[in-house]
Write a protein that holds these residues in place. Structure first.
Motif, PDB file in Angstrom:
ATOM      1  N   GLU A  11      39.037  36.303  47.461  1.00 28.23           N
ATOM      2  CA  GLU A  11      40.364  36.235  47.240  1.00 28.23           C
ATOM      3  C   GLU A  11      40.824  36.510  45.799  1.00 28.23           C
ATOM      4  OE1 GLU A  11      41.853  32.135  47.173  1.00 28.23           O
ATOM      5  OE2 GLU A  11      40.008  31.475  45.939  1.00 28.23           O
ATOM      6  N   ARG A  12      39.789  36.645  45.052  1.00 24.82           N
ATOM      7  CA  ARG A  12      39.958  36.771  43.464  1.00 24.82           C
ATOM      8  C   ARG A  12      40.457  38.286  43.196  1.00 24.82           C
ATOM      9  NH1 ARG A  12      34.573  34.731  41.176  1.00 24.82           N
ATOM     10  NH2 ARG A  12      33.920  35.866  42.814  1.00 24.82           N
ATOM     11  N   SER A  56      43.226  41.474  42.495  1.00 26.82           N
ATOM     12  CA  SER A  56      44.465  41.990  42.996  1.00 26.82           C
ATOM     13  C   SER A  56      44.436  42.707  44.381  1.00 26.82           C
ATOM     14  CB  SER A  56      45.165  43.221  42.043  1.00 26.82           C
ATOM     15  OG  SER A  56      46.422  43.269  42.211  1.00 26.82           O
ATOM     16  N   THR A  57      45.590  42.506  45.131  1.00 32.85           N
ATOM     17  CA  THR A  57      45.495  42.737  46.771  1.00 32.85           C
ATOM     18  C   THR A  57      45.138  44.459  46.683  1.00 32.85           C
ATOM     19  OG1 THR A  57      47.273  41.289  46.825  1.00 32.85           O
ATOM     20  CG2 THR A  57      46.925  43.265  48.523  1.00 32.85           C
ATOM     21  N   GLU A  58      45.589  45.174  46.006  1.00 34.61           N
ATOM     22  CA  GLU A  58      45.524  46.886  46.069  1.00 34.61           C
ATOM     23  C   GLU A  58      44.103  46.967  45.636  1.00 34.61           C
ATOM     24  OE1 GLU A  58      48.715  48.718  43.887  1.00 34.61           O
ATOM     25  OE2 GLU A  58      50.236  48.499  45.520  1.00 34.61           O
ATOM     26  N   ASN A  83      41.406  45.356  45.736  1.00 30.88           N
ATOM     27  CA  ASN A  83      40.517  44.682  46.514  1.00 30.88           C
ATOM     28  C   ASN A  83      40.577  45.659  47.909  1.00 30.88           C
ATOM     29  OD1 ASN A  83      39.055  42.575  45.650  1.00 30.88           O
ATOM     30  ND2 ASN A  83      40.850  41.264  45.755  1.00 30.88           N
ATOM     31  N   LEU A  84      41.730  46.146  48.082  1.00 36.73           N
ATOM     32  CA  LEU A  84      41.614  47.172  49.350  1.00 36.73           C
ATOM     33  C   LEU A  84      40.543  48.562  49.210  1.00 36.73           C
ATOM     34  CD1 LEU A  84      45.219  46.929  50.565  1.00 36.73           C
ATOM     35  CD2 LEU A  84      43.353  46.156  52.125  1.00 36.73           C
ATOM     36  N   SER A 107      38.856  48.926  55.692  1.00 38.07           N
ATOM     37  CA  SER A 107      38.880  47.967  54.730  1.00 38.07           C
ATOM     38  C   SER A 107      39.849  46.873  54.940  1.00 38.07           C
ATOM     39  CB  SER A 107      39.182  48.487  53.136  1.00 38.07           C
ATOM     40  OG  SER A 107      39.359  47.584  52.333  1.00 38.07           O
ATOM     41  N   TYR A 108      39.439  45.750  54.906  1.00 31.82           N
ATOM     42  CA  TYR A 108      40.520  44.725  54.882  1.00 31.82           C
ATOM     43  C   TYR A 108      40.918  44.024  53.410  1.00 31.82           C
ATOM     44  CZ  TYR A 108      41.041  44.680  60.146  1.00 31.82           C
ATOM     45  OH  TYR A 108      41.109  44.886  61.168  1.00 31.82           O
ATOM     46  N   GLU A 153      42.611  40.769  52.853  1.00 32.22           N
ATOM     47  CA  GLU A 153      43.780  40.242  53.893  1.00 32.22           C
ATOM     48  C   GLU A 153      43.178  39.684  55.202  1.00 32.22           C
ATOM     49  OE1 GLU A 153      46.926  40.913  53.252  1.00 32.22           O
ATOM     50  OE2 GLU A 153      46.386  41.745  51.661  1.00 32.22           O
ATOM     51  N   TRP A 200      44.717  52.268  56.724  1.00 32.49           N
ATOM     52  CA  TRP A 200      45.809  51.891  56.137  1.00 32.49           C
ATOM     53  C   TRP A 200      46.551  53.342  56.042  1.00 32.49           C
ATOM     54  CZ3 TRP A 200      47.376  47.037  54.621  1.00 32.49           C
ATOM     55  CH2 TRP A 200      46.785  46.096  55.175  1.00 32.49           C
ATOM     56  N   LEU A 217      46.800  53.849  50.192  1.00 33.18           N
ATOM     57  CA  LEU A 217      47.206  52.790  49.726  1.00 33.18           C
ATOM     58  C   LEU A 217      48.329  53.258  48.732  1.00 33.18           C
ATOM     59  CD1 LEU A 217      43.987  51.008  49.152  1.00 33.18           C
ATOM     60  CD2 LEU A 217      45.507  50.257  51.002  1.00 33.18           C
ATOM     61  N   VAL A 256      43.188  53.434  42.326  1.00 31.75           N
ATOM     62  CA  VAL A 256      44.331  52.944  43.205  1.00 31.75           C
ATOM     63  C   VAL A 256      45.398  52.482  42.249  1.00 31.75           C
ATOM     64  CG1 VAL A 256      43.576  50.423  42.820  1.00 31.75           C
ATOM     65  CG2 VAL A 256      44.590  51.270  45.048  1.00 31.75           C
ATOM     66  N   TYR A 272      39.763  42.344  33.252  1.00 28.61           N
ATOM     67  CA  TYR A 272      39.913  42.989  34.770  1.00 28.61           C
ATOM     68  C   TYR A 272      41.680  43.235  34.610  1.00 28.61           C
ATOM     69  CZ  TYR A 272      40.313  42.420  40.115  1.00 28.61           C
ATOM     70  OH  TYR A 272      40.374  42.932  41.219  1.00 28.61           O
ATOM     71  N   TYR A 318      37.128  37.815  31.820  1.00 31.70           N
ATOM     72  CA  TYR A 318      36.836  37.753  33.281  1.00 31.70           C
ATOM     73  C   TYR A 318      35.383  38.041  33.569  1.00 31.70           C
ATOM     74  CZ  TYR A 318      37.803  38.150  38.381  1.00 31.70           C
ATOM     75  OH  TYR A 318      37.936  38.124  39.739  1.00 31.70           O
ATOM     76  N   ARG A 333      48.051  32.707  38.698  1.00 28.86           N
ATOM     77  CA  ARG A 333      47.560  34.114  38.750  1.00 28.86           C
ATOM     78  C   ARG A 333      48.857  34.920  38.674  1.00 28.86           C
ATOM     79  NH1 ARG A 333      43.163  33.495  43.228  1.00 28.86           N
ATOM     80  NH2 ARG A 333      41.462  32.702  42.108  1.00 28.86           N
ATOM     81  N   ASP A 357      50.781  38.485  38.764  1.00 30.71           N
ATOM     82  CA  ASP A 357      50.179  40.185  39.175  1.00 30.71           C
ATOM     83  C   ASP A 357      51.665  40.854  39.557  1.00 30.71           C
ATOM     84  OD1 ASP A 357      49.081  42.100  39.829  1.00 30.71           O
ATOM     85  OD2 ASP A 357      47.506  41.225  41.081  1.00 30.71           O
ATOM     86  N   PHE A 358      51.299  41.973  39.951  1.00 32.27           N
ATOM     87  CA  PHE A 358      52.361  43.127  40.289  1.00 32.27           C
ATOM     88  C   PHE A 358      53.841  43.028  39.539  1.00 32.27           C
ATOM     89  CE2 PHE A 358      49.187  42.956  43.602  1.00 32.27           C
ATOM     90  CZ  PHE A 358      49.151  44.139  43.983  1.00 32.27           C
TER      91      PHE A 358
END
Lengths: 245, 464
Positions: free
Chosen positions: A181-182, A184-186, A188-189, A217-218, A221, B253, B276, B320, B362, B383, B412, B414-415
């Motif tokens: 979970e640590r 960032s979303t993008e 980590n994908l 890749s998940y 998520e 994706w 992505l 990314v 990070y 980090y 946290r 972000d974005f």
């Protein structure tokens, strides 16, 4: 603060009271002994030895009565005032001894527990579906934090996976890349994509045909575990194998 | 106009990070430069946003608008209008709103009601006065609004506007936004206000992650997609007509495209593997995205139609979250794991001149400011396993790589995404205990939570 002190005092007082009352209670004289039982009342006892048997084995019931004129055991019938008898119940049974006499009726019970026979031997592996075999044999590959390299301690799992997949060359599979979970979303994908590819490439290097293997890749998520602990994070950093057509 | 010009020339922010809060340096640009050269040790802590943030704010009084007639709907419409106008001006970041307790008695509904001496002297001591009236009649509501320079008694009028719309609270909100944006444009150095902008984001409040939209102030939250899968990374096109995002399709994706003109998804090619983080070039003609179709996530550029996919990075590890320089379109910032932990890089939009912008911790989720001068991004500066540290929003001057931390409140963060006025930033934070959308001024002040329901993430501020 004042309230806390009051509470302490109340607690000390209560404990003291319990001690004093407890001490006082010990000094009270013992109650008078109960009156002796009426001489004419029947007595009865019943024991089983052993109390637990496997199905098909026997147990011995032993009983003793006094002041009784009519003694019977349910499920066995009328019996002598005292004696023993072997029984072979097929299911767990509670035996009840009834002793009737002029002074009344007394009963005693003993239970014989019958263990069920062991379950039949499992059906041989040839009866498993291909998907069940896949789930039993193909082990997931775990990763270090922010890494997509196959760890040395995962090589054994990887080689076993490769051997199994080579023995079953028609099984189609998808390798899912997962992250903890640590982060960032993008990112980590993308990292999960690298992990799935790393597993695929390692299996391909070990001789598994790349055409059979899809990757997805998940990221973070679809976690296996949702606690914020290292043990949980490690569970989520993996290449997960899914049997897929 | 003198006022506007003067305010435009004073643009410095001097954040003293040792106090963990930003300190606004009230000096002129010249003073700032002298200070900078005198204290080279502090030089790396300097930024100037070029948007009037951090200068002395215009002191403006905004008495409640007056009912223009006796229509019974006026009460509700006026409440919505007055609240919205006040909030828009308070959010703008360039005004000092005079407290209502300082206002003289009596309502101000038209220019003839203005007694200048009661506004331009203490206690209100206002420089500007925004006032007007609202009246519903038949199906419509009409609003008359004025802006007066109350210190210039001989020629006070700066702005006089009249609006008419259907007599609904939603229309009253819209009119208030329009009038607020006129005032902000006049007094804020000619930069358009953002009261009519939108924020797109990901919400899981329905169970699945879908794309949602809301007004800039958190009002009118509503879903855009109902795909029932996982949808992420919404990016609205510069003209506001299309929304690009990434969605899980079962096999991977893919980039999806929603048309607001057609109010439905429109076709976009599927490239295979993981596609992505699509982002728009400032002219809307191209998208930058991350695709792992080669086996490794790399940055690609594609025409807005989905044609002409071409790769511009070639480096092992994740690449990314590309974003264009919104001013020049000639550069792209993105996140790469090529050296280990993710860092922010920039390159030409043809993939040349790769340059690392961060080299520790990070660093993820860059967003380029509308004026092209700044990046904001999310950074865990210290980090590693066992020492995750805080994840905060930082602003960096691209030319000098000098950075300043904007969030300090834990959680946290972000974005980040820029508002078109270059003064506001929206971002996600879990500091309140759940993941929600927050906004702030670009100097880190005025942080406000915009969402509360469910889990909300990845905000993207519209371009206009």
């Amino acid at each position: 603060m004042k309230q806390l002190k009051l509470r302490c005092f109340a607690l000390v007082f209560a404990l003291g009271a319990i001690l004093v009352l407890g001490a006082c209670h010990k000094k009270t004289p013992p109650p008078p002994p109960p009156p002796p039982p009426a001489a004419s009342a029947p007595t009865a006892s019943l024991t089983a030895n052993p109390e637990t048997i496997d199905r098909g084995q026997s147990s011995t019931l032993t009983w003793q009565t006094a002041n009784a004129t009519d003694v019977s055991i349910e499920g066995v019938g009328a019996v002598q005032a005292s004696g023993s008898q072997s029984v072979t119940p097929t299911e767990s049974t509670t035996y009840t001894l009834s002793a009737h006499g002029p002074g009344g009726t007394q009963s005693a019970t003993a239970r014989v527990t019958v263990n069920a026979p062991p379950p039949p031997t499992p059906t041989p592996q040839t009866n498993l579906t291909e998907e069940q075999m896949f789930a039993q044999n193909v082990k997931d590959i775990y990763f270090d934090y922010d890494k997509a390299d196959i760890r040395p301690d995962q090589q054994a799992s990887l080689q076993a996976d490769a051997a199994f997949l080579q023995q079953h060359p028609t099984m189609p599979l998808t390798i899912e890349g997962h992250c903890d979970e640590r982060g960032s979303t993008e990112y980590n994908l993308a990292l999960g994509d690298n992990r799935a590819s790393a597993v695929k490439n390692a299996l391909a290097a070990a001789g598994v045909s790349g055409d059979r293997m899809k990757t997805v890749s998940y990221g973070k998520e679809k976690p296996f575990c949702t606690e914020s602990t290292e043990a949980c994070w490690q569970q989520n950093r993996r290449g997960h194998f899914v049997y897929s057509k | 106009m003198n006022l506007v010009f003067r305010r435009n020339t004073i643009r410095s922010i001097h954040p003293m990070i040792r106090f963990s809060r930003l300190y606004f340096h009230p000096a002129s640009l010249l003073g700032a430069l002298l200070f900078l050269s005198a204290l080279p040790g502090l030089a790396q802590d300097w930024i100037k946003t070029g948007t009037g943030l951090g200068v002395e704010r215009v002191r403006i009084a905004v008495p409640e608008f007056k009912a223009a007639n006796a229509d019974p709907r006026n009460g509700e419409l006026l409440k919505t209008f007055n609240d919205t106008l006040w909030n828009d001006l308070a959010n703008a970041g360039i005004f000092d709103l005079v407290s209502k307790s300082f206002y003289p008695l009596g309502q101000v509904g038209s220019p003839s009601d203005v007694k200048f001496e009661t506004w331009n002297a203490p206690p209100p001591n206002a420089a500007m006065l925004a006032f007007g009236n609202l009246g519903a009649a038949a199906n419509n509501v009409t609003v008359q609004g004025w802006l007066d320079d109350v210190k210039n008694v001989s020629s006070p009028q700066v702005l006089a506007k009249q609006y008419s719309d259907s007599a609904t609270t939603q229309a009253a909100r819209t009119i208030a936004h329009k009038f607020a944006d006129e005032i902000i444009f006049r007094l804020g150095g000619g930069i358009n206000g953002i009261a009519e902008t939108q924020i797109f984001y990901v919400s899981a409040r329905g169970g699945r992650k879908e794309i949602w939209a809301m007004d800039y102030d958190g009002a009118s939250q509503h879903p855009v997609t109902t795909l029932g899968t996982i949808s992420l990374s919404p990016h609205i096109s510069p003209d506001g007509s299309r929304l690009a995002f990434s969605s899980f399709t079962g096999s991977g994706w893919e980039i999806r495209m929603f048309s607001f003109d057609l109010n439905r998804l429109v076709s976009f090619p599927r490239f295979g593997a993981s596609n992505l983080s699509p982002s728009w070039a400032p002219d809307g003609s191209r998208l930058a995205l991350s695709s792992s179709r080669s086996g490794d996530p790399e940055i690609y550029i594609v025409d807005q139609s989905g044609a002409n996919l071409r790769r511009i990075t070639n480096s092992r590890g994740p690449d990314v979250s590309p974003v264009w320089n919104r001013k020049t379109a000639s550069e792209i910032a993105w996140v790469s794991g090529r050296s280990g932990l993710p860092q922010i890089y920039i390159m030409g939009s043809d993939g040349t001149n790769v340059q690392a912008m961060t080299d520790q911790g990070y660093a993820v989720s860059p967003a380029w400011s509308p004026n092209g001068q700044f990046l904001v991004f999310s950074w865990m500066r210290h980090y590693g396993p066992g020492a995750p540290g805080a994840q905060d929003i930082y602003i960096m001057d691209v030319a000098s790589k000098q950075w300043v931390q904007l969030t300090h409140d834990g959680g946290r963060n972000d974005f980040p995404s820029w508002a078109p006025d270059n003064r506001h930033i929206v971002f996600q934070s879990n500091r309140s205990g759940s993941l929600q959308i927050w906004s702030m001024l670009a100097d880190g002040s005025n942080q406000k939570q915009l969402t509360t329901s469910g889990s909300n993430s990845e905000p993207d501020w519209s371009w206009k």
